[in-house]
Design an enzyme around this catalytic site. Structure first.
Site, mmCIF file in Angstrom:
data_model
loop_
_atom_site.group_PDB
_atom_site.id
_atom_site.type_symbol
_atom_site.label_atom_id
_atom_site.label_comp_id
_atom_site.label_asym_id
_atom_site.label_seq_id
_atom_site.Cartn_x
_atom_site.Cartn_y
_atom_site.Cartn_z
ATOM 1 N N HIS A 1 1.564 3.725 1.381
ATOM 2 C CA HIS A 1 1.619 5.256 3.527
ATOM 3 C C HIS A 1 3.579 4.372 3.063
ATOM 4 O O HIS A 1 4.182 3.831 2.898
ATOM 5 C CB HIS A 1 1.163 4.075 4.552
ATOM 6 C CG HIS A 1 0.000 4.636 4.692
ATOM 7 N ND1 HIS A 1 -0.981 3.844 5.589
ATOM 8 C CD2 HIS A 1 -1.026 5.395 4.225
ATOM 9 C CE1 HIS A 1 -2.144 4.309 5.889
ATOM 10 N NE2 HIS A 1 -1.974 5.062 4.724
ATOM 11 N N HIS B 1 3.829 -4.391 10.507
ATOM 12 C CA HIS B 1 4.373 -3.669 12.339
ATOM 13 C C HIS B 1 4.428 -4.280 13.177
ATOM 14 O O HIS B 1 3.947 -5.431 13.706
ATOM 15 C CB HIS B 1 3.474 -2.434 12.526
ATOM 16 C CG HIS B 1 3.667 -1.433 11.080
ATOM 17 N ND1 HIS B 1 4.734 -0.304 11.603
ATOM 18 C CD2 HIS B 1 3.160 -1.232 10.394
ATOM 19 C CE1 HIS B 1 4.646 0.199 10.580
ATOM 20 N NE2 HIS B 1 3.231 0.416 10.269
ATOM 21 N N ASP C 1 0.105 -4.200 6.087
ATOM 22 C CA ASP C 1 -1.242 -3.285 7.258
ATOM 23 C C ASP C 1 -2.002 -3.832 6.952
ATOM 24 O O ASP C 1 -3.718 -3.287 8.087
ATOM 25 C CB ASP C 1 -0.938 -2.080 7.177
ATOM 26 C CG ASP C 1 0.070 -1.550 7.748
ATOM 27 O OD1 ASP C 1 0.732 -1.829 8.513
ATOM 28 O OD2 ASP C 1 0.183 0.042 7.510
ATOM 29 N N HIS D 1 1.264 -1.256 -0.149
ATOM 30 C CA HIS D 1 0.033 0.077 0.471
ATOM 31 C C HIS D 1 1.011 1.525 0.266
ATOM 32 O O HIS D 1 2.029 1.014 0.177
ATOM 33 C CB HIS D 1 -1.091 0.422 1.131
ATOM 34 C CG HIS D 1 -0.581 0.253 2.476
ATOM 35 N ND1 HIS D 1 0.705 -1.037 3.027
ATOM 36 C CD2 HIS D 1 -0.445 1.269 3.670
ATOM 37 C CE1 HIS D 1 1.075 -0.683 4.430
ATOM 38 N NE2 HIS D 1 0.308 0.955 4.833
ATOM 39 N N ASP E 1 5.250 4.870 5.189
ATOM 40 C CA ASP E 1 6.452 4.330 5.681
ATOM 41 C C ASP E 1 6.725 2.472 5.485
ATOM 42 O O ASP E 1 7.232 1.850 5.979
ATOM 43 C CB ASP E 1 6.236 3.759 7.296
ATOM 44 C CG ASP E 1 4.667 2.969 7.648
ATOM 45 O OD1 ASP E 1 3.589 3.438 6.635
ATOM 46 O OD2 ASP E 1 4.081 2.645 8.700
ATOM 47 N N HIS E 2 5.999 2.856 4.331
ATOM 48 C CA HIS E 2 5.869 1.246 3.344
ATOM 49 C C HIS E 2 6.951 1.456 2.080
ATOM 50 O O HIS E 2 6.825 0.451 1.917
ATOM 51 C CB HIS E 2 4.680 0.642 2.967
ATOM 52 C CG HIS E 2 4.364 0.523 4.557
ATOM 53 N ND1 HIS E 2 3.919 -1.001 5.182
ATOM 54 C CD2 HIS E 2 3.607 0.449 6.095
ATOM 55 C CE1 HIS E 2 3.265 -1.572 5.718
ATOM 56 N NE2 HIS E 2 3.229 -0.251 6.337
ATOM 57 N N HIS F 1 -7.630 -0.745 5.567
ATOM 58 C CA HIS F 1 -6.554 0.660 5.932
ATOM 59 C C HIS F 1 -5.537 1.225 5.066
ATOM 60 O O HIS F 1 -5.982 2.860 5.334
ATOM 61 C CB HIS F 1 -4.839 -0.673 6.333
ATOM 62 C CG HIS F 1 -3.933 0.547 6.683
ATOM 63 N ND1 HIS F 1 -4.072 1.336 8.048
ATOM 64 C CD2 HIS F 1 -2.851 0.409 6.479
ATOM 65 C CE1 HIS F 1 -2.897 1.421 8.484
ATOM 66 N NE2 HIS F 1 -2.161 1.387 7.277
#
Length: 247
Positions: free
Chosen positions: A50, A163, A125, A48, A52-53, A106
């Site tokens: 985001h 995570h 996530d 996805h 942080d990915h 998400h």
């Protein structure tokens, strides 16, 4: 481990020589692993959009020339995307094929990768150990539908997610499923792992089926505890998610 609590998984197929990073939270951490192994990063499998990915996408692509695959529903948001995949598509990685499932909730276009041959699920996530992703871009009905797809996978599949949230998730899980013996055993296991600095993943889906309240909105004990015996599964799931958001 990348950033503060992200997992960056690197996989390698000796037969083809291909190496992939599942998401790219931090370019330097991933590049260092690949260099130390003497591999060349050929692929990034994004789940996805985001940051942080995907934050390491462009730097890794510049260094290794890797090909970036990601969700069709977020194609315009994945840095450096080369190939967009959706429900029913197959990502071929050397000797291994990964089935792609769309799991909106998400984010709107989130996907996961499942390899029957390797027995692994890279869930990003969407699914955490004893948890699931917050519903930022889609609602409870869509997320429950997505999780139902994952509930149909073999129990011996090993779950890798985005995570290290497991310990925090255990503390909530027992509040909605207090009489679950398997959950209590898993809590003790997770506490012991984290006390010694070890990761709680991967974990088998069979363990998640027995302990993760977000996969068990249809469980009579949870429904009774919530006072929702006659409610629909989506409604029960939404209540569990609401409680977690406010926990």
């Amino acid at each position: 481990m990348c950033l503060s609590d992200n997992f960056g998984v690197v996989i390698h197929d000796p037969e083809s020589g291909r190496t992939a990073s599942i998401d790219a939270p931090d370019a330097e951490t991933i590049a260092d692993i690949v260099r130390r192994k003497g591999w060349t990063l050929t692929d990034i499998m994004a789940t996805h959009h985001h940051h942080d990915h995907t934050g390491g996408n462009l730097a890794l692509k510049q260094e290794f020339g890797c090909r970036i695959t990601g969700p069709k529903g977020e194609a315009d948001k994945i840095p450096g995307l080369d190939e967009a995949l959706g429900e029913g598509d197959v990502f071929s990685f050397g000797a291994y094929d990964f089935q792609v499932f769309e799991t909106p909730g998400h984010t709107a276009g989130h996907i996961v990768y499942y390899s029957p041959k390797a027995g692994v699920l890279f869930a990003g996530d969407t699914l955490f150990s004893m948890g699931c992703g917050r519903l930022f871009e889609r609602g409870a009905a869509e997320m429950w539908s997505a999780l139902t797809k994952l509930k149909a996978l073999p129990g011996d599949t090993m779950l890798y997610c985005g995570h290290e949230y497991t310990l925090a998730n255990t503390r909530f899980a027992v509040t909605v499923d207090p009489d679950n013996t398997a959950l209590r055993e898993r809590v003790a296991e997770v506490e012991a792992l984290r006390e010694t600095g070890q990761a709680t993943l991967p974990v088998s889906l069979s363990t998640e089926f027995a302990t993760n309240p977000f996969l068990r909105a249809d469980d009579p004990a949870i429904r009774a505890h919530l006072g929702m015996t006659d409610a629909g599964n989506e409604e029960v799931f939404a209540e569990i998610r609401r409680r977690k958001d406010n926990f």
